[in-house]
Design a protein around this motif. Structure first.
Motif, PDB file in Angstrom:
ATOM      1  N   LYS A 171       0.811  -1.211   0.000  1.00 36.11           N
ATOM      2  CA  LYS A 171       0.000   0.000   0.000  1.00 36.11           C
ATOM      3  C   LYS A 171       0.852   1.272   0.000  1.00 36.11           C
ATOM      4  O   LYS A 171       0.597   2.171  -0.810  1.00 36.11           O
ATOM      5  N   PRO A 172       1.874   1.419   0.835  1.00 39.45           N
ATOM      6  CA  PRO A 172       2.705   2.623   0.753  1.00 39.45           C
ATOM      7  C   PRO A 172       3.478   2.718  -0.561  1.00 39.45           C
ATOM      8  O   PRO A 172       3.713   3.819  -1.074  1.00 39.45           O
ATOM      9  N   VAL A 187       2.419   1.690  -3.575  1.00 41.18           N
ATOM     10  CA  VAL A 187       1.479   2.169  -4.587  1.00 41.18           C
ATOM     11  C   VAL A 187       1.206   3.657  -4.384  1.00 41.18           C
ATOM     12  O   VAL A 187       1.181   4.443  -5.342  1.00 41.18           O
ATOM     13  N   ASN A 188       1.020   4.079  -3.156  1.00 39.61           N
ATOM     14  CA  ASN A 188       0.773   5.492  -2.880  1.00 39.61           C
ATOM     15  C   ASN A 188       1.960   6.355  -3.286  1.00 39.61           C
ATOM     16  O   ASN A 188       1.781   7.453  -3.833  1.00 39.61           O
ATOM     17  N   SER A 189       3.181   5.892  -3.038  1.00 41.48           N
ATOM     18  CA  SER A 189       4.356   6.677  -3.417  1.00 41.48           C
ATOM     19  C   SER A 189       4.506   6.752  -4.937  1.00 41.48           C
ATOM     20  O   SER A 189       4.902   7.795  -5.468  1.00 41.48           O
ATOM     21  N   ILE A 198       2.035   6.724  -7.123  1.00 39.19           N
ATOM     22  CA  ILE A 198       1.013   7.676  -7.571  1.00 39.19           C
ATOM     23  C   ILE A 198       1.464   9.108  -7.282  1.00 39.19           C
ATOM     24  O   ILE A 198       1.312  10.008  -8.121  1.00 39.19           O
ATOM     25  N   ALA A 199       2.041   9.345  -6.121  1.00 37.76           N
ATOM     26  CA  ALA A 199       2.522  10.687  -5.766  1.00 37.76           C
ATOM     27  C   ALA A 199       3.638  11.125  -6.714  1.00 37.76           C
ATOM     28  O   ALA A 199       3.660  12.282  -7.170  1.00 37.76           O
TER      29      ALA A 199
END
Length: 132
Positions: free
Chosen positions: A7-8, A10-12, A14-15
């Motif tokens: 999860k982190p 994927v979030n990074s 996207i950011a």
């Protein structure tokens, strides 16, 4: 153990994608528009290739069967219209005036559906209902 790590990540990603998009938009907007145009043209080209080359080859046999079924359906429809429209009312009135005598009409045989098949299963084996 892998879920908290994914999860982190994927979030990074996207950011970083958002930051890169904003940076390209601020420094070189024409290249961003050019890339968007290339993507749009690629999608259109892929769609046209699929629609006119790949899909007709896949559905060739299916269309043949469909057209045959439509033709048979139209023939049946015409036969029903012909038989249903030719009712002579005078003959119908004359039949009603006659004395009622039993007339043995030949029974119509029901046509069997040849496209349906029976699948034999395990009919003799019954389930134990105590487990439900």
């Amino acid at each position: 153990m892998r879920r908290p790590f994914v999860k982190p990540l994927v979030n990074s990603l996207i950011a970083l994608g958002i930051i890169g998009f904003i940076y390209t938009l601020a420094t070189n907007p024409t290249s961003l528009l050019r890339q968007a145009g290339y993507i749009f043209l690629f999608i259109i080209l892929f769609y046209l290739v699929y629609r006119f080359i790949i899909r007709p080859a896949q559905t060739k046999g299916q269309d043949k069967g469909y057209h045959r079924a439509v033709k048979q359906s139209k023939i049946r429809q015409k036969e029903k219209e012909r038989s249903g429209n030719k009712v002579d009312m005078n003959a119908y009135r004359n039949v009603q005036k006659r004395p009622s005598a039993k007339v043995n009409k030949p029974l119509k045989k029901k046509k069997s559906n040849t496209h349906l098949t029976v699948i034999e299963g395990k009919k003799g084996k019954k389930k134990n209902r105590a487990f439900f």
